[in-house]
Design a protein around this motif. Structure first.
Motif, PDB file in Angstrom:
ATOM      1  N   PHE A 210       0.828  -1.200   0.000  1.00 12.24           N
ATOM      2  CA  PHE A 210       0.000   0.000   0.000  1.00 12.24           C
ATOM      3  C   PHE A 210       0.863   1.251   0.000  1.00 12.24           C
ATOM      4  N   GLY A 211       1.866   1.285   0.865  1.00  8.68           N
ATOM      5  CA  GLY A 211       2.721   2.465   0.952  1.00  8.68           C
ATOM      6  C   GLY A 211       3.419   2.775  -0.350  1.00  8.68           C
TER       7      GLY A 211
ATOM      8  N   VAL B  81       1.104   4.190  -2.995  1.00 14.36           N
ATOM      9  CA  VAL B  81       0.849   5.617  -2.770  1.00 14.36           C
ATOM     10  C   VAL B  81       2.002   6.446  -3.324  1.00 14.36           C
TER      11      VAL B  81
ATOM     12  N   GLY C  85       1.669   6.454  -6.931  1.00 15.73           N
ATOM     13  CA  GLY C  85       0.506   7.264  -7.273  1.00 15.73           C
ATOM     14  C   GLY C  85       0.790   8.752  -7.199  1.00 15.73           C
ATOM     15  N   ALA C  86       1.682   9.140  -6.287  1.00 19.04           N
ATOM     16  CA  ALA C  86       2.049  10.556  -6.166  1.00 19.04           C
ATOM     17  C   ALA C  86       2.767  11.033  -7.432  1.00 19.04           C
TER      18      ALA C  86
ATOM     19  N   ALA D 199       4.097   7.069   2.584  1.00 21.09           N
ATOM     20  CA  ALA D 199       2.746   7.311   2.083  1.00 21.09           C
ATOM     21  C   ALA D 199       2.063   8.420   2.869  1.00 21.09           C
TER      22      ALA D 199
ATOM     23  N   LEU E 148       0.596  11.893   1.340  1.00 26.28           N
ATOM     24  CA  LEU E 148      -0.849  12.153   1.410  1.00 26.28           C
ATOM     25  C   LEU E 148      -1.150  13.471   2.127  1.00 26.28           C
TER      26      LEU E 148
ATOM     27  N   SER F 145      -5.709  13.993  -1.336  1.00 24.75           N
ATOM     28  CA  SER F 145      -5.363  12.626  -0.938  1.00 24.75           C
ATOM     29  C   SER F 145      -6.269  11.620  -1.652  1.00 24.75           C
TER      30      SER F 145
ATOM     31  N   VAL G 258      -4.754  10.774  -5.030  1.00 28.68           N
ATOM     32  CA  VAL G 258      -3.600   9.881  -4.908  1.00 28.68           C
ATOM     33  C   VAL G 258      -4.058   8.465  -4.568  1.00 28.68           C
ATOM     34  N   LEU G 259      -5.000   8.350  -3.613  1.00 26.24           N
ATOM     35  CA  LEU G 259      -5.488   7.030  -3.210  1.00 26.24           C
ATOM     36  C   LEU G 259      -6.227   6.340  -4.349  1.00 26.24           C
TER      37      LEU G 259
ATOM     38  N   ARG H 197      -5.169   6.087  -7.184  1.00 20.09           N
ATOM     39  CA  ARG H 197      -4.141   5.388  -7.957  1.00 20.09           C
ATOM     40  C   ARG H 197      -3.736   4.064  -7.318  1.00 20.09           C
ATOM     41  N   VAL H 198      -4.124   3.844  -6.070  1.00 19.34           N
ATOM     42  CA  VAL H 198      -3.785   2.606  -5.372  1.00 19.34           C
ATOM     43  C   VAL H 198      -4.641   1.470  -5.931  1.00 19.34           C
TER      44      VAL H 198
END
Length: 423
Positions: free
Chosen positions: A69-70, A73, A76-77, A261, A265, A272, A275-276, A278-279
């Motif tokens: 997950f981290g 993120v 995704g950023a 992450a 965020l 946020s 960005v999320l 994109r997870v």
């Protein structure tokens, strides 16, 4: 039939149905994809008593999920900052010929995929690569294939390159530098292999005539997301910090990833929520479900019994070469992430942990280029290209992917044999 045998049969049936869905991409007869099958299987295992609710929670490795997950993120950023679009346009607008441009595509794909989650890179850049190649009157197919193949092989070189690498490293206890030392060199050598084979097989076929461009596809480049230099630099600094922390290995990898992450965020300019978005939540759920399904089957003792008989028959999964070919074969049947998750709970790495990590990463990364659904990256490229009006058939993909996979596998076999003699 005793109650114990019935219990084992039900558990085995659920397990087989879940992995059938992994292989086919859906549960036959139902509108249930891989993620849905994994979650249904996990709930079914709890419902029939194959695993308790508390044991199911324990079975989900929070370290792997947290690290995945981290890092998603973080990747995704970069996407939200406009970096991927900027990179794709810079590459595609270089004043070079098709062969040189293909080499740049391969290097960029391999490099970005090794540092960031390969699936996110492929999702972010595929549609733009279609538009910019068509704008240059170039055949997008060889460039997309090379980009996909390089993403799979390049990402095999680092712990953070793909989800299956993270799972393998976490379960086998391999450090970032340890993983890089055993998988980095063959991953790097795979890139010229990808370039050379694609360039040879598409020689004389890189450019399109005006009549060959489908009328329903626009050759005008869409308006690009502007590059936010401040946010890109911020994401780059965080990425470097994460890699340094992984190399130093003072803190748990999942804690490092989640801290990164959280910092990204906490933002005043980029939402946020964006960005999320994109997870890949589906992938996280799929992996969580498979943790539970695999643990439930393990409770029956069947996997241990099968491994015992395989060992007596000469197939030892704790031998890196055997593991390499087993993981390669399974990755094209059930997918690379499910393959690693299926195998790692039953491995006893001992002194060959690094070599076994390389076997899993290279086997699932290199051989997954054989067929479209051998990797998530292959599925993404083909599906997104189709949405953009570019068709890549199963035959086309395999015609080029087969020699790439075979040559890379031969190279990796020699490398793993070398590791076994010297580690």
């Amino acid at each position: 039939m005793s109650r114990l045998v019935q219990f084992m049969n039900v558990t085995l049936f659920i397990f087989l149905m879940v992995y059938l869905a992994m292989g086919l991409g859906k549960l036959p007869g139902f509108k249930v994809d891989r993620t849905g099958a994994a979650m249904i299987g996990a709930m079914a295992m709890m419902a029939v008593g194959s695993i308790g609710a508390k044991a199911a929670w324990v079975a989900v490795d929070y370290r792997t999920i947290g690290m995945l997950f981290g890092l998603m993120v973080v990747s995704g950023a970069f996407a939200e900052s406009g970096f991927y679009e900027w990179a794709a346009r810079k590459v595609a607008t270089l004043s070079v010929g098709p062969i040189a441009l293909l080499a740049v595509f391969v290097v960029v794909s391999g490099f970005l995929s090794a540092l960031l989650t390969n699936d996110v890179v492929v999702v972010a850049m595929t549609p733009l690569l279609v538009s910019v190649t068509l704008a240059r009157r170039l055949n997008p197919v060889p460039f997309l294939l090379a980009f996909c193949f390089a993403a799979n092989t390049g990402s095999a070189g680092t712990l953070i390159g793909s989800p299956q690498n993270m799972i393998a490293a976490q379960e086998l206890g391999i450090s970032f530098t340890g993983f890089l030392s055993v998988a980095g060199i063959p991953a790097l050598l795979s890139l010229p292999v990808v370039w050379g084979i694609v360039a040879w097989m598409y020689r004389g076929k890189f450019t399109l005539k005006e009549s060959e461009i489908p009328q329903n596809i626009s050759t005008k480049q869409p308006v690009a997301m502007p590059l936010n230099i401040h946010e890109t630099c911020k994401a780059a600094i965080i990425t470097v910090a994460v890699i340094i922390a992984f190399v130093l290995d003072f803190w748990p990898k999942e804690l490092v990833s989640l801290t990164a992450a959280a910092i990204l965020l906490l933002n005043r300019k980029i939402s946020s929520q964006d960005v999320l978005h994109r997870v890949d939540a589906n992938l996280l759920l799929l992996i969580s479900g498979l943790f539970i399904v695999n643990a439930a089957l393990s409770n029956t003792g069947l996997p241990q019994n099968i491994l015992y008989h395989l060992h007596k028959g000469g197939v030892d999964l704790n031998d890196p070469i055997s593991l390499f070919f087993t993981s390669a074969t399974l990755s094209n049947i059930i997918g690379n992430n499910p393959t690693v998750m299926l195998l790692v709970p039953f491995l006893n790495p001992g002194t060959h942990a690094n070599a076994m990590g390389a076997a899993l990463a290279l086997g699932t990364g290199f051989f997954s280029n054989l067929i479209i659904f051998g990797s998530l990256a292959g599925i993404i490229v083909v599906e997104q290209a189709a949405l953009c009006g570019v068709k890549i058939s199963f035959k086309t993909f395999t015609r080029v992917g087969a020699p790439v996979s075979i040559i890379c596998m031969l190279m990796a076999t020699g490398w793993i044999s070398f590791l076994m003699r010297n580690y």
